[in-house]
Design a protein around this motif. Structure first.
Motif, PDB file in Angstrom:
ATOM      1  N   PHE A 181       0.871  -1.179   0.000  1.00 35.56           N
ATOM      2  CA  PHE A 181       0.000   0.000   0.000  1.00 35.56           C
ATOM      3  C   PHE A 181       0.905   1.225   0.000  1.00 35.56           C
ATOM      4  N   GLU A 187      -7.110   5.980   1.728  1.00 33.00           N
ATOM      5  CA  GLU A 187      -8.272   5.602   0.919  1.00 33.00           C
ATOM      6  C   GLU A 187      -9.507   5.511   1.803  1.00 33.00           C
ATOM      7  N   VAL A 198      -8.239   3.222   4.787  1.00 31.08           N
ATOM      8  CA  VAL A 198      -6.991   2.459   4.672  1.00 31.08           C
ATOM      9  C   VAL A 198      -5.840   3.450   4.515  1.00 31.08           C
ATOM     10  N   ILE A 208      -6.267  -0.716   8.682  1.00 29.92           N
ATOM     11  CA  ILE A 208      -7.589  -0.837   8.039  1.00 29.92           C
ATOM     12  C   ILE A 208      -8.622  -0.722   9.153  1.00 29.92           C
ATOM     13  N   LYS A 236     -12.727  -2.476  -4.964  1.00 30.22           N
ATOM     14  CA  LYS A 236     -11.486  -1.780  -4.566  1.00 30.22           C
ATOM     15  C   LYS A 236     -11.075  -2.203  -3.154  1.00 30.22           C
ATOM     16  N   VAL A 240      -7.770  -4.542  -1.574  1.00 32.53           N
ATOM     17  CA  VAL A 240      -6.916  -4.183  -0.430  1.00 32.53           C
ATOM     18  C   VAL A 240      -6.894  -5.341   0.581  1.00 32.53           C
ATOM     19  N   SER A 244      -3.685  -8.069   1.974  1.00 35.43           N
ATOM     20  CA  SER A 244      -3.157  -7.647   3.275  1.00 35.43           C
ATOM     21  C   SER A 244      -3.209  -8.821   4.256  1.00 35.43           C
TER      22      SER A 244
END
Ligand SMILES: Cc1cc2nc3c(=O)[nH]c(=O)nc-3n(C[C@H](O)[C@H](O)[C@H](O)COP(=O)(O)OP(=O)(O)OC[C@H]3O[C@@H](n4cnc5c(N)ncnc54)[C@H](O)[C@@H]3O)c2cc1C
Length: 373
Positions: A181, A187, A198, A208, A236, A240, A244
């Motif tokens: 990231f 985000e 995020v 997160i 989206k 992520v 992760s």
């Protein structure tokens, strides 16, 4: 304990610890009560607006020593994954609460503040002074009390504050992850019934953190099911989460998060940070507001202790300055959260943002303040 401190601060989060540093450095005798010990993880998106930096410098606080990430870009997506990116007007930094609160705690001690790790159970005001009772049945007498006990405390019940009478539908989940990231990006992803932030903090860690209505969550019983069935519907956000890896044993959760209006002064206590009012986390400004409110409360308290104003004026000045600085931010945050949480309104908003991209930095500015001098 030192003989009769002038000021007691209840709660050692960002607001309480910042006020402790400010007041102690101005030569006031301060005692801070915190029920927990440091360092400790907290549910928070951990993105802080750069507006706090000039004030931190004035207090001799060196955030760079904690090696935060520097964040100047944002990207926002709605449930179907449509997204828009923007440069953050003022920018911010990413640092975990684990590091930041611990750092401020050490600075408060260095500045001469006494910190007592006890829970405050009651605060009484009579004869122009306060008696504070802790869970060990100790009683402390002080001239000023700053309430910095966060979003929700049993002290809110004790003080019979209005917002505590209403059940709140919100719960929040946060964890740290490792993965890929960008360091300079925050985000915000919308999903049905909530939204998720995020961003990166120190040591290459991804934060997160999401807020959701309990009603949406309870159908799925656990976090993993909820994330697969609800968060992952936004492509989206799915990308992520898929990339992760969880660093905590399990995510942290908190519930009963209230965005109701609160009073800034109750029972003659000046309320700071979330104790005075919480802005919707999608604005990413709660921490800056907590820190700024600590500055305002400290300055007003110093005027009182120096004999420049009486208690009535102290309370009026604090309330007026709080409203001047934060009221419209909180209202804009409420409006934005309503739009984001409705799929039809968020679709319309996305269309408008794509047509008029300058609208996004404008909205961000509306929920943030100017650099705190
Ligand atoms: C899901 C979520 C995400 C967020 N993300 C962001 C973000 O990315 N950026 C941002 O700027 N803001 C964010 N916020 C807001 C931010 O976390 C808060 O505004 C900030 O933590 C407020 O700090 P505070 O000092 O007022 O309260 P806190 O940090 O909660 O501190 C209160 C302290 O008081 C102590 N306490 C409570 N009762 C007692 C008692 N009776 N006796 C002794 N001690 C007591 C507690 O232990 C605690 O340490 C987010 C909030 C949520 C809910």
């Amino acid at each position: 304990m030192n003989p009769t401190p002038q000021i007691a601060i209840i709660g050692g989060g960002l607001a309480g610890l910042t006020a402790a540093v400010h007041l102690s450095r101005q030569g006031k005798s301060v005692v801070l009560f915190e029920k927990n010990t440091y360092p400790k993880h907290k549910v928070c998106g951990e993105f802080i607006s750069n507006e706090v930096l000039p004030y931190f410098r004035q207090l001799g606080l060196n955030i760079e020593s904690l090696q935060p990430t520097h964040i100047n870009k944002t990207s926002i997506s709605i449930q179907n994954g449509k997204s828009i990116a923007a440069i953050l007007p003022l920018g911010g930094f990413g640092i975990s609460r684990y590091q930041l609160d611990h750092y401020l705690y050490q600075k408060a001690i260095e500045s001469g503040c006494e910190i007592i790790h006890q829970q405050v159970n009651d605060i009484e005001f009579s004869g122009d002074s306060f008696s504070i009772k802790t869970d060990n049945n100790n009683v402390f007498k002080v001239e000023i009390v700053l309430g910095a006990f966060g979003k929700r405390s049993h002290l809110d019940v004790k003080l019979q504050r209005n917002f505590i009478q209403k059940k709140s539908p919100w719960l929040a989940v946060k964890a740290h992850y490792k993965g890929n990231f960008s360091d300079d990006l925050v985000e915000l992803h919308n999903f049905e019934g909530g939204y998720c932030g995020v961003s990166k903090v120190e040591d290459d860690i991804i934060n997160i953190c999401y807020l959701t209505k309990y009603e949406s969550f309870k159908k799925y019983k656990d976090i993993s099911n909820f994330q697969s069935n609800v968060l992952n519907k936004n492509p989206k956000l799915k990308a992520v989460l898929d990339n992760s890896e969880l660093l905590f044993e399990k995510p942290l959760t908190i519930s009963q998060i209230s965005f109701e209006t609160k009073k800034q002064v109750e029972n003659h206590i000046l309320m700071l940070g979330d104790t005075a009012g919480l802005i919707h986390p999608l604005c990413g400004n709660g921490m800056a507001m907590a820190i700024h409110s600590a500055k305002i409360a400290s300055e007003c308290s110093i005027d009182y202790l120096n004999g420049k104003i009486n208690r009535k004026k102290l309370e009026i000045n604090y309330t007026n300055q709080w409203n001047f600085n934060f009221k419209s931010r909180i209202q804009t945050g409420k409006l934005l959260s309503k739009i984001v949480l409705s799929s039809s309104l968020s679709n319309i908003m996305m269309k408008c943002l794509l047509l008029f991209p300058k609208l996004l930095p404008f909205l961000i500015q509306k929920t943030h303040g100017k650099p705190i001098q």
